[in-house]
Scaffold this motif. Structure first.
Motif, PDB file in Angstrom:
ATOM      1  N   PHE A  38      59.356   3.066  17.294  1.00 49.98           N
ATOM      2  CA  PHE A  38      59.624   2.940  16.121  1.00 49.98           C
ATOM      3  C   PHE A  38      57.578   3.060  15.483  1.00 49.98           C
ATOM      4  O   PHE A  38      57.312   3.064  16.249  1.00 49.98           O
ATOM      5  CB  PHE A  38      59.100   1.109  16.756  1.00 49.98           C
ATOM      6  CG  PHE A  38      58.635  -0.156  15.492  1.00 49.98           C
ATOM      7  CD1 PHE A  38      59.316  -0.356  14.372  1.00 49.98           C
ATOM      8  CD2 PHE A  38      57.189  -0.332  15.554  1.00 49.98           C
ATOM      9  CE1 PHE A  38      59.020  -0.701  13.383  1.00 49.98           C
ATOM     10  CE2 PHE A  38      57.207  -1.635  14.597  1.00 49.98           C
ATOM     11  CZ  PHE A  38      57.566  -1.442  13.476  1.00 49.98           C
ATOM     12  N   GLY A  39      57.896   2.709  14.191  1.00 50.05           N
ATOM     13  CA  GLY A  39      56.461   3.585  14.041  1.00 50.05           C
ATOM     14  C   GLY A  39      56.476   4.998  13.769  1.00 50.05           C
ATOM     15  O   GLY A  39      55.459   5.276  12.642  1.00 50.05           O
ATOM     16  N   SER A  40      57.049   5.696  14.748  1.00 51.27           N
ATOM     17  CA  SER A  40      56.835   7.531  14.068  1.00 51.27           C
ATOM     18  C   SER A  40      57.733   7.590  13.397  1.00 51.27           C
ATOM     19  O   SER A  40      57.902   7.541  12.527  1.00 51.27           O
ATOM     20  CB  SER A  40      57.495   7.688  15.357  1.00 51.27           C
ATOM     21  OG  SER A  40      57.159   6.758  16.734  1.00 51.27           O
ATOM     22  N   PHE A  41      56.741   8.452  13.116  1.00 49.73           N
ATOM     23  CA  PHE A  41      58.016   9.706  11.729  1.00 49.73           C
ATOM     24  C   PHE A  41      59.070   9.748  11.890  1.00 49.73           C
ATOM     25  O   PHE A  41      59.163  10.872  13.269  1.00 49.73           O
ATOM     26  CB  PHE A  41      57.447  11.442  11.841  1.00 49.73           C
ATOM     27  CG  PHE A  41      57.191  11.242  10.437  1.00 49.73           C
ATOM     28  CD1 PHE A  41      57.902  11.560   9.511  1.00 49.73           C
ATOM     29  CD2 PHE A  41      58.263  13.282  11.261  1.00 49.73           C
ATOM     30  CE1 PHE A  41      57.804  12.214   8.314  1.00 49.73           C
ATOM     31  CE2 PHE A  41      58.139  13.541   9.778  1.00 49.73           C
ATOM     32  CZ  PHE A  41      58.430  13.655   7.948  1.00 49.73           C
ATOM     33  N   ASP A  42      60.173   9.316  11.022  1.00 49.55           N
ATOM     34  CA  ASP A  42      61.561   9.566  10.867  1.00 49.55           C
ATOM     35  C   ASP A  42      61.590  11.015  10.834  1.00 49.55           C
ATOM     36  O   ASP A  42      61.973  11.767   9.320  1.00 49.55           O
ATOM     37  CB  ASP A  42      61.913   8.513  10.373  1.00 49.55           C
ATOM     38  CG  ASP A  42      63.530   8.645  10.677  1.00 49.55           C
ATOM     39  OD1 ASP A  42      64.212   9.505  10.913  1.00 49.55           O
ATOM     40  OD2 ASP A  42      64.146   7.019  10.080  1.00 49.55           O
ATOM     41  N   PHE A  43      61.465  11.914  11.455  1.00 46.09           N
ATOM     42  CA  PHE A  43      62.194  13.648  10.600  1.00 46.09           C
ATOM     43  C   PHE A  43      63.553  14.098  10.077  1.00 46.09           C
ATOM     44  O   PHE A  43      63.536  13.894   8.809  1.00 46.09           O
ATOM     45  CB  PHE A  43      62.236  14.519  11.829  1.00 46.09           C
ATOM     46  CG  PHE A  43      61.738  15.713  11.584  1.00 46.09           C
ATOM     47  CD1 PHE A  43      61.209  16.462  10.086  1.00 46.09           C
ATOM     48  CD2 PHE A  43      62.932  17.031  12.351  1.00 46.09           C
ATOM     49  CE1 PHE A  43      61.455  17.476   9.732  1.00 46.09           C
ATOM     50  CE2 PHE A  43      63.194  18.168  11.554  1.00 46.09           C
ATOM     51  CZ  PHE A  43      62.517  18.535  10.318  1.00 46.09           C
ATOM     52  N   ALA A  44      64.405  12.696  10.847  1.00 46.24           N
ATOM     53  CA  ALA A  44      65.610  13.109  10.273  1.00 46.24           C
ATOM     54  C   ALA A  44      66.097  12.387   8.653  1.00 46.24           C
ATOM     55  O   ALA A  44      66.773  12.570   7.824  1.00 46.24           O
ATOM     56  CB  ALA A  44      66.724  11.447  11.248  1.00 46.24           C
ATOM     57  N   LEU A  45      65.501  11.280   8.583  1.00 52.77           N
ATOM     58  CA  LEU A  45      65.038  10.528   7.061  1.00 52.77           C
ATOM     59  C   LEU A  45      64.245  11.611   6.459  1.00 52.77           C
ATOM     60  O   LEU A  45      64.761  11.664   4.934  1.00 52.77           O
ATOM     61  CB  LEU A  45      64.782   9.342   7.255  1.00 52.77           C
ATOM     62  CG  LEU A  45      64.068   8.042   6.017  1.00 52.77           C
ATOM     63  CD1 LEU A  45      65.289   7.613   5.477  1.00 52.77           C
ATOM     64  CD2 LEU A  45      63.784   7.124   6.571  1.00 52.77           C
ATOM     65  N   PHE A  46      63.726  12.351   6.476  1.00 52.83           N
ATOM     66  CA  PHE A  46      62.779  13.527   5.649  1.00 52.83           C
ATOM     67  C   PHE A  46      63.542  14.352   5.544  1.00 52.83           C
ATOM     68  O   PHE A  46      63.840  14.365   4.457  1.00 52.83           O
ATOM     69  CB  PHE A  46      61.171  13.782   6.445  1.00 52.83           C
ATOM     70  CG  PHE A  46      60.773  14.942   6.171  1.00 52.83           C
ATOM     71  CD1 PHE A  46      60.159  14.261   4.450  1.00 52.83           C
ATOM     72  CD2 PHE A  46      61.016  15.894   5.742  1.00 52.83           C
ATOM     73  CE1 PHE A  46      59.374  15.450   4.376  1.00 52.83           C
ATOM     74  CE2 PHE A  46      60.288  17.241   5.371  1.00 52.83           C
ATOM     75  CZ  PHE A  46      59.223  16.972   4.520  1.00 52.83           C
ATOM     76  N   LEU A  47      64.701  14.672   5.894  1.00 52.52           N
ATOM     77  CA  LEU A  47      65.485  15.579   5.845  1.00 52.52           C
ATOM     78  C   LEU A  47      66.492  15.201   4.905  1.00 52.52           C
ATOM     79  O   LEU A  47      67.235  16.108   3.764  1.00 52.52           O
ATOM     80  CB  LEU A  47      65.550  16.461   7.238  1.00 52.52           C
ATOM     81  CG  LEU A  47      65.281  17.278   8.126  1.00 52.52           C
ATOM     82  CD1 LEU A  47      65.618  17.190   9.179  1.00 52.52           C
ATOM     83  CD2 LEU A  47      64.737  18.452   7.271  1.00 52.52           C
ATOM     84  N   ARG A  48      67.335  14.308   5.302  1.00 51.18           N
ATOM     85  CA  ARG A  48      68.115  13.293   4.555  1.00 51.18           C
ATOM     86  C   ARG A  48      68.228  13.114   2.589  1.00 51.18           C
ATOM     87  O   ARG A  48      68.628  12.993   2.313  1.00 51.18           O
ATOM     88  CB  ARG A  48      69.130  11.977   5.780  1.00 51.18           C
ATOM     89  CG  ARG A  48      70.024  12.588   5.829  1.00 51.18           C
ATOM     90  CD  ARG A  48      70.230  11.005   5.990  1.00 51.18           C
ATOM     91  NE  ARG A  48      69.399   9.964   6.828  1.00 51.18           N
ATOM     92  CZ  ARG A  48      69.064   9.580   8.216  1.00 51.18           C
ATOM     93  NH1 ARG A  48      69.478  10.553   9.415  1.00 51.18           N
ATOM     94  NH2 ARG A  48      68.729   8.862   9.195  1.00 51.18           N
ATOM     95  N   SER A  88      74.555  16.583  14.575  1.00 49.93           N
ATOM     96  CA  SER A  88      73.534  15.168  13.585  1.00 49.93           C
ATOM     97  C   SER A  88      71.837  15.710  13.957  1.00 49.93           C
ATOM     98  O   SER A  88      71.733  16.723  15.088  1.00 49.93           O
ATOM     99  CB  SER A  88      73.960  14.066  14.157  1.00 49.93           C
ATOM    100  OG  SER A  88      76.065  14.246  14.609  1.00 49.93           O
ATOM    101  N   LEU A  89      71.972  15.109  12.334  1.00 51.45           N
ATOM    102  CA  LEU A  89      69.912  15.301  12.902  1.00 51.45           C
ATOM    103  C   LEU A  89      69.871  14.210  14.243  1.00 51.45           C
ATOM    104  O   LEU A  89      70.337  13.224  13.811  1.00 51.45           O
ATOM    105  CB  LEU A  89      69.445  14.521  11.288  1.00 51.45           C
ATOM    106  CG  LEU A  89      69.920  15.473  10.482  1.00 51.45           C
ATOM    107  CD1 LEU A  89      69.594  15.085   8.786  1.00 51.45           C
ATOM    108  CD2 LEU A  89      69.109  16.977  10.355  1.00 51.45           C
ATOM    109  N   PRO A  90      68.386  14.764  14.690  1.00 48.79           N
ATOM    110  CA  PRO A  90      67.748  14.040  15.998  1.00 48.79           C
ATOM    111  C   PRO A  90      67.177  12.009  14.936  1.00 48.79           C
ATOM    112  O   PRO A  90      67.261  12.333  14.363  1.00 48.79           O
ATOM    113  CB  PRO A  90      67.138  14.721  16.368  1.00 48.79           C
ATOM    114  CG  PRO A  90      66.094  15.480  14.990  1.00 48.79           C
ATOM    115  CD  PRO A  90      67.493  15.581  14.137  1.00 48.79           C
TER     116      PRO A  90
END
Length: 210
Positions: A62-72, A55-57
Motif C-alpha cells: 500500500f502506498g508504493s509506486f504502482d508501475f503496472a498502473l503507470f504503464l496502463r 501480465s503486468l506485475p
C-alpha cells in the motif's frame, strides 16, 4: 514489433516499449532484454524475437509506486521477456536518425565524465539516468530531488531563448530568429523523448514566441 521508446540500459538489461505487429492487434508491451545484442536496438528499430507475454506485475504494498498502473496509462497492456532476437531491422527511419544522434550525445558524456556525474548530466539534459549508483539514487530520493534527473520543460525555454538571442546578435529578423529558435527547441524535444511535459513546454514556448 517496432521499438517505440528510447531503450534504457540498466543493471545489465535493456528496457523499451514495443509495439507488436497486427498478429497481436498492434498492442504495446514493456520489454526486458538481457541479451548483449539488445544494446544495438534503437527507437524505430523493427525486431523479431522469441519471448513470452506476461501480465503486468501488481503492486501489493500500500502506498508504493504502482508501475503496472503507470504503464496502463500509457496504453501498455503487458510485459515481455526477450529470450532471443533473430533479427533487427528498420521500421521508422525518422526515429532511427533521432535515436542515433541521441546515442552519439550520450557516448560523448560516457567518454568524458565519471560514473557518478554521468547519470546526473544525461538525466538533466536527455532524461537518461542509466546505471545510477544505489547510493546516489538514495541520496536524490531522500533529499526529494529525484525530479531533477529528468529533462524538464525549462530546458525548452532555455534553448528557445538562447537561440533567439544569438540570432538577434547576428542581426537576423524576428521571423528568422523565431523560426530558428523553435526549430532547435523542437529538435531537442524529440531527442529528449517527446514526453508529455516536454511537449507541453514546447507548445507554450511556441505560443509565447508566436
Amino acid at each position: 514489433g517496432e521499438v517505440v521508446s528510447y531503450p534504457t540500459y540498466k543493471n545489465g538489461k535493456t528496457n523499451f516499449v514495443l509495439k507488436l505487429d497486427k498478429t497481436y492487434d498492434n498492442k504495446k508491451v514493456y520489454a526486458y532484454c538481457f541479451k548483449e545484442n539488445c544494446k544495438s536496438i534503437l527507437r524505430g528499430s523493427l525486431i523479431s524475437y522469441e519471448g513470452k507475454l506476461e501480465s503486468l506485475p501488481q503492486e501489493t504494498n500500500f502506498g508504493s509506486f504502482d508501475f503496472a498502473l503507470f504503464l496502463r496509462r500509457k496504453n501498455i497492456v503487458a510485459q515481455t521477456r526477450i529470450k532471443d532476437i533473430s533479427e533487427i531491422g528498420k521500421a521508422n527511419n525518422f526515429w532511427l536518425t533521432i535515436s542515433k544522434i541521441r546515442r552519439s550525445i550520450l557516448s560523448v558524456f560516457e567518454r568524458n565524465f565519471n560514473k557518478d556525474i554521468l547519470p546526473i548530466l544525461s538525466g538533466i539534459t536527455l532524461g537518461e539516468k542509466g546505471d545510477i549508483s544505489r547510493d546516489l539514487y538514495y541520496a536524490f530520493q531522500d533529499s526529494g530531488a529525484m525530479h531533477l534527473l529528468v529533462a524538464s520543460g525549462g530546458n525548452i525555454g532555455f534553448i528557445t531563448l538562447i537561440v533567439y538571442f544569438l540570432c538577434s546578435l547576428l542581426g537576423c529578423k524576428r521571423i528568422t530568429s523565431a523560426s530558428a529558435a523553435l526549430s532547435c527547441a523542437l529538435f531537442y524535444t524529440l531527442i529528449a523523448g517527446a514526453d508529455a511535459p516536454l511537449l507541453r513546454a514546447y507548445l507554450m514556448a511556441f505560443c509565447s514566441t508566436l
